[in-house]
Design an enzyme around this catalytic site. Structure first.
Site, PDB file in Angstrom:
ATOM      1  CG  ASP A 126      34.435 -31.846   7.366  1.00 28.26           C
ATOM      2  OD1 ASP A 126      34.513 -32.460   6.283  1.00 28.26           O
ATOM      3  OD2 ASP A 126      33.443 -31.926   8.116  1.00 28.26           O
ATOM      4  CD  GLU A 193      30.386 -36.045   5.405  1.00 25.63           C
ATOM      5  OE1 GLU A 193      29.388 -36.787   5.441  1.00 25.63           O
ATOM      6  OE2 GLU A 193      31.384 -36.233   6.146  1.00 25.63           O
TER       7      GLU A 193
END
Length: 477
Positions: A126, A193
Site C-alpha cells: 500500500d 500496512e
C-alpha cells in the site's frame, strides 16, 4: 555437498586432527589446524549465501521497471488490487504457487525446493494519501477517493515500492538458483500496512493454517537513517508498541463572555495535555522509552462560544509491555482526574481504538545474519540499527510465535547524507512528500541482502533452525 557442511562433518575433521581419546588437542599445530578449518568452513558458508554481482545485475532492469511502475501507480491501503496483480503475474511466471485475496488483497507465493525450513519474506503493497513533490520524472500524479469519499493524492512515501521491487528481484534469483538452497520459500504481499490492519487480516484469513507456518519471518524497510548501499541490523527491539487513543472531554457550553456559567472543556483539555507530558518525565523510569504525543485537539465552532466538548487524539509509544501498561493506565488516571478537578460531568470517554505490538528481532537470528550480510555487501556497509519509535504491523506475525529478522535498508543519497550529518540536519523522513530513495544503489543492496539472508536460512533442517532461535530466546530472557 561442499556447500552444506554440517556440524557433524566439522567434528569429524577436528577428530582427525586433534583427538587422542580424551578430546584434547595434542599440540599447537592441532589447535591451529582446527581454527583454520573452522574459519574456512564458516567463510565458505557465508560466501555461498551471497548473490553475485552478475545475479543482481541480471534481475536489476526488471526490478527497477517494477519500481517505476508501482511508484507511478500507487494504491491506498485496502485498495491494492492492481499492485497485487503485478506481483502475482510475475511470481507465477517464475513458477511460484500463488494464492490471491488472502485477507483482502494479500498474496501468498510458495516455492518448494525439497525438505528443509520454511522462511517467509514479506513486502507491503500500500501507499499513502500524500501529494508527491519529489520532482522525479516518474512521480505519482494519482488522485483517488479514500474510504471517507474524499479526493486525495496518493504516493509511495514510505518505500513500499522499493520493498516490492527488492522482493521481486530476490524472488527471481531464488527461483533460478534452486541448487543453492533447500526448503520452502514463502513470499508475502501484505496489504494495508499503513493502517496496521493488513497483517491481522491475513492471519485471520488462515495465513498460518492454510499455508505452512514459517520457521522464520524476514522483512526490510528503507529510510534515510542510512545512506544507500548500507543496511542496519538490530538485535531485540526494532520498532515500538503503538497505541492510538481518543479522548472526549465533556463540559457545559455557553457564551464566551460568561465563562462562570460554563464548564469549559477547552481549558480542561489544555490542562490535560500538559499533565499528560508528566507521564514520561515523572512517572516512567529514566532510561525507559516512552512517548505520549497529542496529535490534535478539536473543539468549538466560534470564538465567542464555549463548546460542550473537546476531543484529543493521542499516539502512545513504548517497547516493554510493562511500560506500555503503565503509560496507558496513567493516561486514564490523569484524564479522569483533570475532569473531576473541574467539576465536569460525565467523566471523559477514553477510547483505545488502534494498536500494534513492538517488532522484536530474535537475538539469535541477528547474531547469525549480521556476518552473512557483512560477507554479502561488505562489513563497512552493515551498521548497528538503533530501535526507533515507529510502528509496524509485522509484529502480528511475530505474535503468532514466528521468530523475526527485520532489518533496515539505507535509502539516502550518500553525498546528501554526509552533508546533512556535517550540518546537523535531518533528511526527509518516511511519509514526507519529498521522500525519495536513491533508487539504484538501494535496490541493488536490497536484492543482494535479501538473497544472502534467505540462502543462509534455507539450509540445514527446520528443526535445527527452530532450535537455534528457541535456545537463544530462552538464554536472553
Amino acid at each position: 555437498m561442499p556447500d552444506r557442511l554440517t556440524c557433524s562433518r566439522i567434528n569429524e575433521e577436528i577428530h582427525k586432527l586433534t583427538l587422542l581419546g580424551n578430546g584434547e588437542c595434542q599440540n599447537d599445530r592441532a589447535y591451529l589446524a582446527m581454527f583454520l578449518l573452522l574459519v574456512v568452513v564458516t567463510a565458505s558458508a557465508w560466501a555461498q549465501t551471497a548473490a553475485t554481482s552478475g545475479e543482481v545485475e541480471n534481475v536489476f532492469p526488471q526490478a527497477r521497471a517494477l519500481y517505476v511502475d508501482v511508484h507511478q501507480n500507487p494504491e491506498l491501503s485496502g485498495h491494492e488490487t492492481q499492485t497485487a496483480e503485478k506481483l502475482v503475474s510475475r511470481l507465477r511466471t517464475l513458477g511460484y504457487e500463488v494464492t490471491e485475496h488472502v485477507g483482502g488483497n494479500g498474496i501468498v507465493a510458495l516455492l518448494k525446493n525439497g525438505p528443509g525450513p520454511t522462511v517467509m519474506l514479506r513486502t507491503e503493497l500500500d501507499a499513502l494519501p500524500v501529494e508527491e513533490k519529489t520532482g522525479l520524472p516518474y512521480a505519482s500524479r494519482i488522485h483517488t477517493k479514500d474510504d471517507a469519499g474524499r479526493d486525495v493524492p496518493v504516493m509511495h512515501a514510505c518505500g513500499h515500492d522499493l520493498h516490492m521491487a527488492s522482493l521481486m528481484g530476490t524472488a527471481t534469483i531464488m527461483a533460478n538458483t534452486k541448487n543453492t538452497w533447500h526448503g520452502t520459500l514463502m513470499l508475502i504481499g501484505q496489504p494495508a500496512e499503513e493502517t496496521i490492519t493488513g497483517a491481522k487480516k491475513m492471519i485471520d484469513d488462515g495465513l498460518f493454517t492454510r499455508f505452512p507456518k514459517p520457521d522464520v519471518a524476514v522483512a526490510l524497510h528503507t529510510s534515510n537513517e542510512l545512506p544507500a548501499g548500507k543496511v542496519g541490523v538490530a538485535s531485540g527491539y526494532r520498532y515500538a508498541n503503538a497505541d492510538s487513543v481518543r479522548i472526549t472531554i465533556f463540559g457545559k457550553g455557553g457564551h464566551g463572555s460568561a465563562p462562570h456559567t460554563t464548564v469549559d472543556p477547552i481549558v480542561i483539555a489544555a490542562r490535560t495535555i500538559l499533565a499528560l507530558q508528566t507521564i514520561t518525565s515523572r512517572e516512567v523510569k529514566p532510561g525507559e522509552a516512552a512517548v505520549v504525543t497529542v496529535g490534535y485537539i478539536q473543539a468549538g465552532t466560534k470564538n465567542n462560544i464555549i463548546p460542550d466538548q473537546a476531543e484529543l487524539g493521542l499516539t502512545v509509544r513504548s517497547y516493554k509491555p510493562e511500560i506500555r501498561k503503565q503509560v496507558l493506565a496513567a493516561i486514564m488516571r490523569i484524564t479522569k482526574a483533570e475532569a473531576v478537578a473541574s467539576g465536569a460531568q460525565p467523566e471523559p470517554l477514553i477510547e483505545h481504538y488502534e494498536a500494534t505490538d513492538a517488532v522484536y528481532n530474535d537475538p539469535a537470528l541477528a547474531q547469525r545474519l549480521k556476518p552473512v550480510l557483512e560477507s554479502a555487501i561488505g562489513k563497512e556497509n552493515v551498521a548497528v540499527a538503533e530501535p526507533i519509535m515507529g510502528s509496524e504491523d509485522f509484529s502480528y506475525f511475530i505474535a503468532q510465535g514466528v521468530p523475526s529478522f527485520f532489518f533496515g535498508l539505507g535509502g539516502a543519497d550518500p553525498q546528501k547524507y554526509a552533508q546533512a550529518k556535517a550540518a546537523g540536519e535531518n533528511l526527509p523522513s518516511n511519509h514526507s512528500s519529498v521522500f525519495a530513495p536513491d533508487l539504484d544503489p538501494a535496490l541493488r543492496t536490497g536484492i543482494a541482502a535479501e538473497v544472502a539472508v534467505l540462502r543462509n536460512l534455507l539450509t540445514g533442517s527446520a528443526g535445527e533452525l527452530r532450535k537455534s532461535t528457541q535456545q537463544q530466546s530462552r538464554s536472553s530472557q
